[in-house]
Design a protein around this motif. Sequence first.
Motif, PDB file in Angstrom:
ATOM      1  N   ARG A 141      19.870  17.664   4.972  1.00 14.05           N
ATOM      2  CA  ARG A 141      18.805  16.759   5.384  1.00 14.05           C
ATOM      3  C   ARG A 141      17.589  16.957   4.497  1.00 14.05           C
ATOM      4  O   ARG A 141      16.593  16.280   4.647  1.00 14.05           O
ATOM      5  N   THR A 161      14.197   9.288  -0.694  1.00 15.26           N
ATOM      6  CA  THR A 161      15.430   9.986  -1.027  1.00 15.26           C
ATOM      7  C   THR A 161      16.507   9.668   0.000  1.00 15.26           C
ATOM      8  O   THR A 161      16.269   9.790   1.195  1.00 15.26           O
ATOM      9  N   ARG A 162      17.652   9.273  -0.478  1.00 11.08           N
ATOM     10  CA  ARG A 162      18.764   8.967   0.413  1.00 11.08           C
ATOM     11  C   ARG A 162      19.352  10.273   0.928  1.00 11.08           C
ATOM     12  O   ARG A 162      19.575  11.213   0.179  1.00 11.08           O
ATOM     13  N   SER A 163      19.606  10.353   2.201  1.00 10.00           N
ATOM     14  CA  SER A 163      20.190  11.527   2.820  1.00 10.00           C
ATOM     15  C   SER A 163      21.618  11.705   2.308  1.00 10.00           C
ATOM     16  O   SER A 163      22.329  10.737   2.070  1.00 10.00           O
ATOM     17  N   VAL A 164      22.025  12.951   2.127  1.00  7.72           N
ATOM     18  CA  VAL A 164      23.375  13.226   1.647  1.00  7.72           C
ATOM     19  C   VAL A 164      24.107  14.082   2.656  1.00  7.72           C
ATOM     20  O   VAL A 164      23.497  14.774   3.459  1.00  7.72           O
ATOM     21  N   GLY A 200      17.669  16.972   0.979  1.00  9.71           N
ATOM     22  CA  GLY A 200      17.748  16.288  -0.312  1.00  9.71           C
ATOM     23  C   GLY A 200      17.658  17.247  -1.484  1.00  9.71           C
ATOM     24  O   GLY A 200      17.311  16.844  -2.590  1.00  9.71           O
ATOM     25  N   VAL A 239      22.775  17.403  -3.289  1.00 11.65           N
ATOM     26  CA  VAL A 239      23.043  16.030  -3.716  1.00 11.65           C
ATOM     27  C   VAL A 239      24.156  16.029  -4.763  1.00 11.65           C
ATOM     28  O   VAL A 239      25.097  15.237  -4.692  1.00 11.65           O
ATOM     29  N   ALA A 261      13.402  15.495   3.678  1.00  7.28           N
ATOM     30  CA  ALA A 261      13.531  14.761   2.422  1.00  7.28           C
ATOM     31  C   ALA A 261      12.451  13.689   2.331  1.00  7.28           C
ATOM     32  O   ALA A 261      12.028  13.126   3.329  1.00  7.28           O
TER      33      ALA A 261
END
Length: 129
Positions: A16, A9-12, A18, A23, A5
């Motif tokens: 890994r 971008t925030r990991s969800v 994104g 997401v 990612a």
Amino acid sequence: MAKQADSKTRSVRGSRTGRPIMVLLDLLGRRWSLRILWELRGEPLTSRALRTACDDASPTVLQARLTELREAGFVELEEGGGYGLTALGRELCETFMPLHRFAERWRSSSPSPRLRGEGRGEGGPPRRR
């Protein structure tokens, strides 16, 4: 090998990479997210009305989900103080309608009383184990 990612971008959960679908599924899979969207599909609701519509969900959790749904662009704070769906939120809810119709047909044909929602009322809280 999967791409990593973007650092912004925030990991969800569950991804890994994104990827947008991961997401979205992560966001919609959080407790109360789908219910909030569903309850707002008809008209904007105040926080109090939304909480009542969501079977008296915890105000803290409800506000956290509303914040996430606002950040995602699905929900907006209306001028009158209530919450409503954005155009993107309405589009998302429209994508659920075929699934909703299928679920209604499935429920009526299911041999299981538990799956039909019998014995605990529609929309009631799940039984504790």
